[in-house]
Design a protein around this motif. Structure first.
Motif, PDB file in Angstrom:
ATOM      1  N   GLY A 185      -0.061   8.941  -5.319  1.00  0.00           N
ATOM      2  CA  GLY A 185      -0.250   8.893  -6.769  1.00  0.00           C
ATOM      3  C   GLY A 185      -1.694   8.639  -7.162  1.00  0.00           C
ATOM      4  N   GLU A 186      -2.233   9.492  -8.008  1.00  0.00           N
ATOM      5  CA  GLU A 186      -3.632   9.374  -8.418  1.00  0.00           C
ATOM      6  C   GLU A 186      -3.904   8.071  -9.161  1.00  0.00           C
ATOM      7  OE1 GLU A 186      -6.302  11.207  -7.842  1.00  0.00           O
ATOM      8  OE2 GLU A 186      -5.224  12.614  -6.565  1.00  0.00           O
ATOM      9  N   GLU A 187      -2.917   7.568  -9.881  1.00  0.00           N
ATOM     10  CA  GLU A 187      -3.112   6.349 -10.666  1.00  0.00           C
ATOM     11  C   GLU A 187      -2.652   5.094  -9.930  1.00  0.00           C
ATOM     12  OE1 GLU A 187      -1.180   6.852 -14.388  1.00  0.00           O
ATOM     13  OE2 GLU A 187      -2.395   8.571 -15.014  1.00  0.00           O
ATOM     14  N   SER A 188      -2.178   5.259  -8.722  1.00  0.00           N
ATOM     15  CA  SER A 188      -1.656   4.119  -7.969  1.00  0.00           C
ATOM     16  C   SER A 188      -2.776   3.344  -7.284  1.00  0.00           C
ATOM     17  CB  SER A 188      -0.653   4.597  -6.916  1.00  0.00           C
ATOM     18  OG  SER A 188      -0.276   3.535  -6.066  1.00  0.00           O
ATOM     19  N   ALA A 189      -2.624   2.037  -7.261  1.00  0.00           N
ATOM     20  CA  ALA A 189      -3.582   1.202  -6.531  1.00  0.00           C
ATOM     21  C   ALA A 189      -3.484   1.445  -5.027  1.00  0.00           C
ATOM     22  CB  ALA A 189      -3.321  -0.269  -6.841  1.00  0.00           C
ATOM     23  N   ASN A 190      -2.363   2.022  -4.592  1.00  0.00           N
ATOM     24  CA  ASN A 190      -2.150   2.318  -3.174  1.00  0.00           C
ATOM     25  C   ASN A 190      -2.529   3.753  -2.815  1.00  0.00           C
ATOM     26  OD1 ASN A 190      -1.062  -0.264  -2.605  1.00  0.00           O
ATOM     27  ND2 ASN A 190       0.932   0.378  -3.397  1.00  0.00           N
ATOM     28  N   ARG A 191      -3.214   4.439  -3.693  1.00  0.00           N
ATOM     29  CA  ARG A 191      -3.550   5.850  -3.478  1.00  0.00           C
ATOM     30  C   ARG A 191      -4.228   6.051  -2.119  1.00  0.00           C
ATOM     31  NH1 ARG A 191      -8.244   9.006  -4.849  1.00  0.00           N
ATOM     32  NH2 ARG A 191      -9.183   7.077  -5.616  1.00  0.00           N
ATOM     33  N   GLY A 192      -3.663   6.973  -1.337  1.00  0.00           N
ATOM     34  CA  GLY A 192      -4.226   7.277  -0.027  1.00  0.00           C
ATOM     35  C   GLY A 192      -3.760   6.355   1.084  1.00  0.00           C
ATOM     36  N   LEU A 193      -2.890   5.409   0.755  1.00  0.00           N
ATOM     37  CA  LEU A 193      -2.419   4.462   1.768  1.00  0.00           C
ATOM     38  C   LEU A 193      -1.297   5.081   2.599  1.00  0.00           C
ATOM     39  CD1 LEU A 193      -2.347   1.583   2.998  1.00  0.00           C
ATOM     40  CD2 LEU A 193      -0.676   0.995   1.222  1.00  0.00           C
ATOM     41  N   LEU A 194      -1.383   4.894   3.888  1.00  0.00           N
ATOM     42  CA  LEU A 194      -0.345   5.352   4.810  1.00  0.00           C
ATOM     43  C   LEU A 194       0.186   4.158   5.586  1.00  0.00           C
ATOM     44  CD1 LEU A 194       1.171   7.719   6.277  1.00  0.00           C
ATOM     45  CD2 LEU A 194      -0.682   7.630   7.966  1.00  0.00           C
ATOM     46  N   VAL A 195       1.507   4.004   5.605  1.00  0.00           N
ATOM     47  CA  VAL A 195       2.143   2.946   6.389  1.00  0.00           C
ATOM     48  C   VAL A 195       3.310   3.547   7.162  1.00  0.00           C
ATOM     49  CG1 VAL A 195       1.487   1.126   4.764  1.00  0.00           C
ATOM     50  CG2 VAL A 195       3.718   2.250   4.536  1.00  0.00           C
ATOM     51  N   ILE A 196       3.836   2.761   8.070  1.00  0.00           N
ATOM     52  CA  ILE A 196       5.018   3.168   8.827  1.00  0.00           C
ATOM     53  C   ILE A 196       6.253   2.726   8.051  1.00  0.00           C
ATOM     54  CG2 ILE A 196       6.280   2.864  10.988  1.00  0.00           C
ATOM     55  CD1 ILE A 196       3.578   2.351  12.345  1.00  0.00           C
ATOM     56  N   ASP A 197       7.147   3.655   7.798  1.00  0.00           N
ATOM     57  CA  ASP A 197       8.329   3.368   6.984  1.00  0.00           C
ATOM     58  C   ASP A 197       9.418   2.722   7.843  1.00  0.00           C
ATOM     59  OD1 ASP A 197      10.022   3.267   4.820  1.00  0.00           O
ATOM     60  OD2 ASP A 197      10.713   5.334   5.029  1.00  0.00           O
ATOM     61  N   CYS A 198       9.155   1.488   8.230  1.00  0.00           N
ATOM     62  CA  CYS A 198      10.093   0.764   9.090  1.00  0.00           C
ATOM     63  C   CYS A 198       9.982  -0.729   8.811  1.00  0.00           C
ATOM     64  CB  CYS A 198       9.801   1.048  10.562  1.00  0.00           C
ATOM     65  SG  CYS A 198      10.895   0.191  11.714  1.00  0.00           S
TER      66      CYS A 198
END
Length: 211
Positions: A185-198
């Motif tokens: 999300g362009e407006e998200s503070a987490n923009r560009g963040l990648l984590v493991i979905d676990c």
């Protein structure tokens, strides 16, 4: 006179005995430190030498992965049950602890690899992140790394979050798919963040999505 001398000798002897006892029982007196038992170092374990069967299996599996596209589909399908049986036996031999350690190590390396690719993309594209991880392949990654975490099958699934709904609490976005969780999300503070979905914990006691 003899009585006086005898009394003096007796008194001196008593005082000497008292002084000797005081020296022996003085709690402040220094005592020799106890000698600690020195344990002999354990002999180093001999290096692991795989059996001929293990080496042959590794060679065949490597060739299968490298040249599998040249094998007729029916032959690959016939091989699938044997591969499943082999995987089951191998995992049983390796044990849960070793498998968990290996999964944690592989997932951290894969995460760092994709995050690095994202940063390179960011620099090459005017400070913008890609809308999906698929955009990284093949220019920045030959393929998206697969994850194999405890309690999950092997997967490279990507869940994309393009909203700022989870900015206050990233953990609420975790669906425990065992794959990747990417915030675009362009407006998200987490923009560009990648984590493991676990949400499972690694052997170190940390949830995988917190890496």
């Amino acid at each position: 006179m003899k009585t006086l001398i005898l009394a003096l000798l007796t008194c001196c002897a008593a005082r000497a005995a008292a002084l000797e006892e005081a020296v022996i029982t003085d709690p402040g007196a220094e005592t020799a430190p106890a000698q600690e038992e020195v344990k002999a170092p354990e002999p180093p374990k001999p290096p692991f030498k795989p059996s001929p069967e293990a080496r042959l299996a590794a060679l065949n599996l490597a060739l299968l992965l490298e040249r599998g596209g040249e094998i007729p589909a029916d032959r690959l399908a016939a091989l699938a049950p044997q591969l499943a049986a082999f995987n089951s036996a191998a995992e049983q031999a390796l044990g849960a602890e070793l498998l968990a350690d290996a999964a944690a190590e592989r997932s951290k390396k894969a995460l760092q690899k994709v995050r690095t690719a994202l940063q390179v993309w960011f620099g090459d594209n005017g400070g913008k992140y890609p809308p999906d991880l698929a955009a990284l392949v093949p220019s920045y990654l030959p393929a998206l790394p697969e994850l194999r975490l405890p309690g999950h099958p092997l997967t490279d699934k990507v869940t994309v979050i393009n909203t700022k709904k989870y900015d206050a609490d990233l953990a609420k976005a975790v669906t425990d798919s065992g794959g990747w969780l990417y915030f675009s999300g362009e407006e998200s503070a987490n923009r560009g963040l990648l984590v493991i979905d676990c949400s499972h914990k690694s052997p170190a006691g940390q949830e995988y999505f917190k890496y």
